[in-house]
Design an enzyme around this catalytic site. Structure first.
Site, PDB file in Angstrom:
ATOM      1  CD  GLU A 124      -2.681   1.187   2.359  1.00 24.88           C
ATOM      2  OE1 GLU A 124      -2.899   0.375   3.323  1.00 24.88           O
ATOM      3  OE2 GLU A 124      -3.725   2.230   2.456  1.00 24.88           O
ATOM      4  N   GLY A 264       3.409   2.596  10.552  1.00 27.80           N
ATOM      5  CA  GLY A 264       3.170   2.139  11.787  1.00 27.80           C
ATOM      6  C   GLY A 264       2.868   0.666  11.588  1.00 27.80           C
ATOM      7  CG  HIS A 300      -5.699   0.949  12.665  1.00 31.40           C
ATOM      8  ND1 HIS A 300      -6.569   2.216  12.690  1.00 31.40           N
ATOM      9  CD2 HIS A 300      -5.218   0.831  11.648  1.00 31.40           C
ATOM     10  CE1 HIS A 300      -6.337   2.722  11.459  1.00 31.40           C
ATOM     11  NE2 HIS A 300      -5.617   1.963  10.671  1.00 31.40           N
ATOM     12  CD  GLU A 301      -2.667  -1.647  10.726  1.00 32.56           C
ATOM     13  OE1 GLU A 301      -3.293  -1.829   9.768  1.00 32.56           O
ATOM     14  OE2 GLU A 301      -2.268  -0.505  11.284  1.00 32.56           O
ATOM     15  CG  HIS A 304      -7.578  -1.655   8.159  1.00 26.39           C
ATOM     16  ND1 HIS A 304      -8.325  -0.762   7.568  1.00 26.39           N
ATOM     17  CD2 HIS A 304      -6.333  -0.864   8.370  1.00 26.39           C
ATOM     18  CE1 HIS A 304      -7.859   0.435   7.663  1.00 26.39           C
ATOM     19  NE2 HIS A 304      -6.498   0.539   8.190  1.00 26.39           N
ATOM     20  CD  GLU A 323      -6.089   3.577   6.566  1.00 23.80           C
ATOM     21  OE1 GLU A 323      -6.366   3.464   7.841  1.00 23.80           O
ATOM     22  OE2 GLU A 323      -5.629   2.686   5.974  1.00 23.80           O
TER      23      GLU A 323
HETATM   24  N1  BAL Z   1      -3.233   0.992   5.510  1.00 20.52           N
HETATM   25  C1  BAL Z   1      -1.986   1.812   6.108  1.00 20.52           C
HETATM   26  C2  BAL Z   1      -1.710   1.447   7.318  1.00 20.52           C
HETATM   27  C3  BAL Z   1      -2.855   1.715   8.232  1.00 20.52           C
HETATM   28  O1  BAL Z   1      -3.475   2.819   8.364  1.00 20.52           O
HETATM   29  O2  BAL Z   1      -3.230   0.509   8.889  1.00 20.52           O
HETATM   30 ZN    ZN Z   2      -5.298   1.935   8.684  1.00 18.10          ZN
END
Ligand code: BAL
Ligand code: ZN
Length: 875
Positions: A124, A264, A300-301, A304, A323
């Site tokens: 990405e 990150g 967070h990850e 996603h 995001e």
């Molecule tokens: N997608 C890039 C890193 C993050 O925002 O989780």
């Molecule tokens: Zn993200």
């Protein structure tokens, strides 16, 4: 360089349904074989017979269609793409490409690269094109099968997305592993990792009873620092089931921690790649803040997987779709796991100091930008943090249940699709039977709105008339703004501090969210025997600048009584802001400085409080940051801000020395390894007191800091003490820095702290120290964490020294940007932002900053990344 526009979006001309990748991995010479199962996209209006694929820094070995080799005249290759003049139109076809890449030469850390001795990928936004020629755009979604072959000793662990489907040995000490990801995904979610890695394993049983294997891969010496990350992952998985009804879908979830990483972490399907900073933690090496950030980023990850992977973005202009939404989700998660009050304050504080500055400067853009030169430059505070605020406002407007209904519909409608921000709002509307037309402007308008408030109390009619006006300053390419739909949460306080009933249009409320939709609106509150104190924008219900005249007494009253934890803290901040600005005026007029007794009394009361959220209490004692104060000044007076703020801090320390010392002693105990809210809160409160006491620069305060430094058995306390020592004239400063370095020289993340602490010190000679540290054997321009720790901390967290009048800070930064430009354009362009705010400074500084921006902009060759930021900053 070319500008890409949202308005030019067209669907892809071809689709790639399936991808088979085969890698012969080697540090300097990796062979990639790709078989792409392609067909024309029936949705595309284009009828050209040619096919253009993106590809950069690739060496072609062979190319064929349906196993027939193409001749040299059948295609052309440029530095960014390959065009095949004619491909089959009426039927599906297989395009096979073999190419070579050199991971070791890849210092930009996009595509396949070497981090320490391990091979890993970052795709990405557009890194896949550095692996092979492809339709590198998120609306092309494919099922990937990947086979990795490599030397068995050097790369015993071979990972890719999805589930492992086979493995075996080959001649010459090589081996292979194959992987298959059953979910179609854009190539930006592809990942591979190869290296000598240890696996820390655990498992999770989903609500529906499926067992998921959880694996964290790290280098051997880090195996003892994974427990917190693993627990965080399990917490996140459970939370997403409980809060959003979302379960994990594959049988395996892997996380790999790497030393060299531009961001990150990265949410690649089933195989997250993380910056070590957001995985590794042991009580003696990581602070409480690190522990919290790790849980937040792991969450967070993980989140996603739905908001980003199962439903992804149609194009990169929609980045905030995944995001902003995912940041909102991770904020909720951390709020639930720790203290919701503290988390909200931390988030708003970061937003107001950093994102508001971005939104007020030359790089301002809407959360859904309309144009970019380099998409990597749009992983911004605006897209992420303001994007999260926009989602939060939807949550506020629709309520918990309505928001959840909207999310359910969004995931149900778009599972497996690449969609737009518009699709997200449409789902919110359809699920709740409302229209959000005006609200949509938050996606297209940049700039921080200003909310101006006036009030009139009519004693006779027992009415309060509250008038709210909104405006928004011009931003690049947006001179005029239309009014936004702004949710304004409000409470009223009676004279004794208790809540006063809110009666609006005949209805009674304890708290209400007003819908401000016009440029100016007046709300009339009835049946008020006395004028109440208005607590406005509770919980920071909208990302706006509030312009509401308040007396110091009113702010002190709110600091004492407001039941809204955010507004209570905010009252204290505004009290300090007002006092500091009065002092700055005194400095300008060369008047002697005096601290208003009201502030001392307020702090005295705060220090006497025995609340149950000690982290929150610590925040109540914090003064606004210098950068936040700078954001409130039309022309930033760097030195005056620093001196006025230091004066307040030092005077409080002198006047309340006994209070600070008492609270320090109450909470100072050894609870290393304990991460309960209480233990964390005690450390925060105690260290806030230490920081005040340190202002005294006395034998006593030096001894206190030194004792804590020597006795600390957790990094929170050790760093707090070292920070006190570094930011004072402590006689043992050099010895403490030296002993800290010796103790931690083998722990890269701790050494990053050592660099950052020195680079952000406000003591004299900091610039000389920074220059010396650039020559330190542990400094390395190839390691983004190290660059951020030294150059980033100096230019972004040390306003006093970075903005030195003689321009040495600016020249230094430009030197480093130009050095990084060729090595790692993404990191280089992040560093330029230190110069972007030049218009906010006095004439002399403006000239000096512009000089350096011009110097950067006129350098050749210049990466697209740096060119875009430098040229837009000057525009
Ligand atoms: N997608 C890039 C890193 C993050 O925002 O989780
Ligand atoms: Zn993200």
């Amino acid at each position: 360089p070319q500008t890409i526009y949202l308005k030019d979006y067209t669907p892809p001309e071809y689709l790639i349904d399936n991808v088979e990748l085969h890698f012969d991995l080697d540090e300097q010479n990796t062979l990639v074989k790709a078989r792409l199962y392609m067909r024309r996209n029936p949705q595309s209006a284009d009828r050209a017979a040619s096919l253009t694929l993106t590809g950069e820094e690739l060496e072609l070995v062979s190319i064929s269609i349906d196993d027939k080799q193409l001749a040299a005249e059948d295609f052309v290759i440029t530095s960014e793409a390959m065009t095949i003049h004619q491909v089959p139109q009426e039927k599906a076809f297989v395009l096979s490409i073999e190419n070579r890449i050199n991971p070791k030469a890849n210092t930009a850390l996009e595509g396949l690269y070497l981090s320490s001795s391990m091979l890993c990928t970052q795709c990405e936004a557009q890194g896949f094109r550095k692996i092979t020629w492809f339709l590198d755009r998120p609306d092309v979604m494919s099922r990937f099968k990947t086979t990795l072959t490599a030397d068995k000793s050097q790369y015993p662990v071979l990972l890719s997305n999805g589930n492992k489907t086979g493995h075996g040995d080959l001649d010459h000490n090589r081996h292979w592993v194959s992987w298959e990801d059953p979910f179609a995904k854009p190539c930006y979610l592809f990942a591979l990792v190869a290296g000598q890695l240890e696996c820390v394993a655990d498992s999770f049983t989903t609500k529906s009873g499926r067992d998921i294997a959880l694996e964290i891969f790290v280098e051997q010496h880090n195996v003892d620092k994974c427990a917190h990350a693993m627990q965080s992952l399990k917490n996140a998985m459970r939370w997403d089931e409980d809060t959003y009804g979302l379960e994990y879908d594959l049988d395996l979830y892997m996380i790999v921690a790497v030393d060299h990483f531009n961001m990150g972490a990265m949410e690649n399907k089933g195989l997250n790649v993380f910056n070590t900073k957001f995985v590794l933690a042991r009580p003696d090496t990581a602070t409480d803040a690190d522990y919290e950030h790790i849980e937040g980023v792991i969450g967070h990850e993980y989140f996603h997987n739905w908001s980003g992977n199962r439903v992804t973005c149609r194009d990169w202009f929609q980045l905030s779709l995944k995001e902003g939404f995912t940041v909102f989700r991770d904020q909720q998660f951390t709020g639930d796991r720790t203290s919701a009050a503290v988390k909200r304050i931390e988030d708003v504080n970061a937003l107001r100091t950093r994102q508001f500055a971005e939104d007020a400067g030359p790089l301002a853009h809407p959360i859904r930008p309309e144009a970019y030169i380099e998409i990597n430059n749009f992983y911004t505070l605006t897209v992420y943090e303001k994007g999260a605020e926009v989602v939060r406002m939807l949550h506020t407007l629709l309520g918990e249940a309505g928001f959840r209904k909207g999310c359910d519909l969004y995931f149900a409608r778009h599972d497996g699709q690449a969609v737009t921000c518009e699709d997200f709002i449409n789902a919110m509307e359809a699920a709740n039977g409302i229209e959000l037309n005006q609200f949509r402007r938050w996606y297209s308008q940049a700039g921080t709105p200003v909310l101006t408030v006036s009030q009139q109390f009519d004693t006779e009619a027992q009415q309060l008339r509250l008038t709210l006006q909104q405006s928004c300053p011009p931003t690049p390419n947006q001179p005029q703004k239309a009014p936004l739909h702004i949710p304004v949460k409000l409470g009223l306080l009676a004279a004794d501090g208790s809540p006063a009933a809110i009666i609006l249009d005949g209805r009674q409320h304890q708290e209400i969210t007003l819908n401000l939709t016009q440029t100016e609106q007046t709300f009339v509150f009835d049946k008020l025997a006395q004028q109440p104190v208005v607590s406005l924008l509770r919980g920071f219900s909208a990302p706006v600048n509030l312009n509401m005249p308040r007396s110091l007494e009113e702010l002190a009253f709110l600091l004492q009584h407001d039941s809204d934890t955010f507004n209570r803290w905010e009252a204290g901040q505004q009290l300090a802001v007002k006092v500091i600005f009065d002092l700055i005026e005194d400095l300008h007029q060369q008047r002697p400085l005096h601290l208003n007794a009201l502030v001392v009394n307020a702090f005295h009361s705060l220090l006497a409080e025995e609340g149950d959220d000690l982290s929150y209490q610590a925040l109540l004692l914090s003064l606004p940051d210098e950068s936040y104060l700078a954001g409130q000044m039309p022309i930033v007076d760097v030195e005056a801000i620093h001196h006025a703020r230091e004066f307040v801090k030092t005077t409080l320390a002198h006047d309340l020395r006994d209070d600070f010392a008492r609270v320090y002693r109450i909470h100072h105990r050894d609870e290393s390894g304990k991460f309960s809210a209480d233990a964390i809160g005690r450390r925060r409160l105690k260290n806030a007191c230490l920081s005040y006491l340190n202002q005294l620069e006395s034998g006593e305060s030096f001894a206190l800091a030194k004792a804590q430094f020597e006795q600390a058995r957790n990094m929170t306390d050790q760093m707090a003490a070292l920070s006190a020592i570094v930011n004072s004239h402590h006689p043992d400063k050099a010895a403490c820095l030296e002993s800290f370095y010796r103790q931690w020289q083998n722990e890269a993340l701790v050494i990053d702290k050592w660099f950052a602490l020195q680079a952000s010190s406000h003591m004299p000679n900091t610039f000389a120290t920074v220059q010396k540290l650039m020559q330190h054997p542990a400094f390395d321009m190839h390691t983004p964490n190290r660059v951020r720790a030294l150059i980033g901390a100096f230019s972004q967290a040390n306003p006093l020294h970075f903005h030195a009048k003689n321009g040495e800070g600016y020249r230094f930064l430009a030197d480093q940007v130009l050095a990084l430009n060729t090595l790692n354009p993404q990191i280089a362009s992040r560093m330029v932002t230190g110069l972007a705010q030049w218009r906010r400074y006095d004439g002399k500084r403006q000239e000096l900053m512009k000089q350096q921006l011009h110097r950067i902009a006129s350098t050749e060759p210049l990466s697209k990344d740096v060119y875009e930021i430098a040229s837009k900053s000057l525009a």
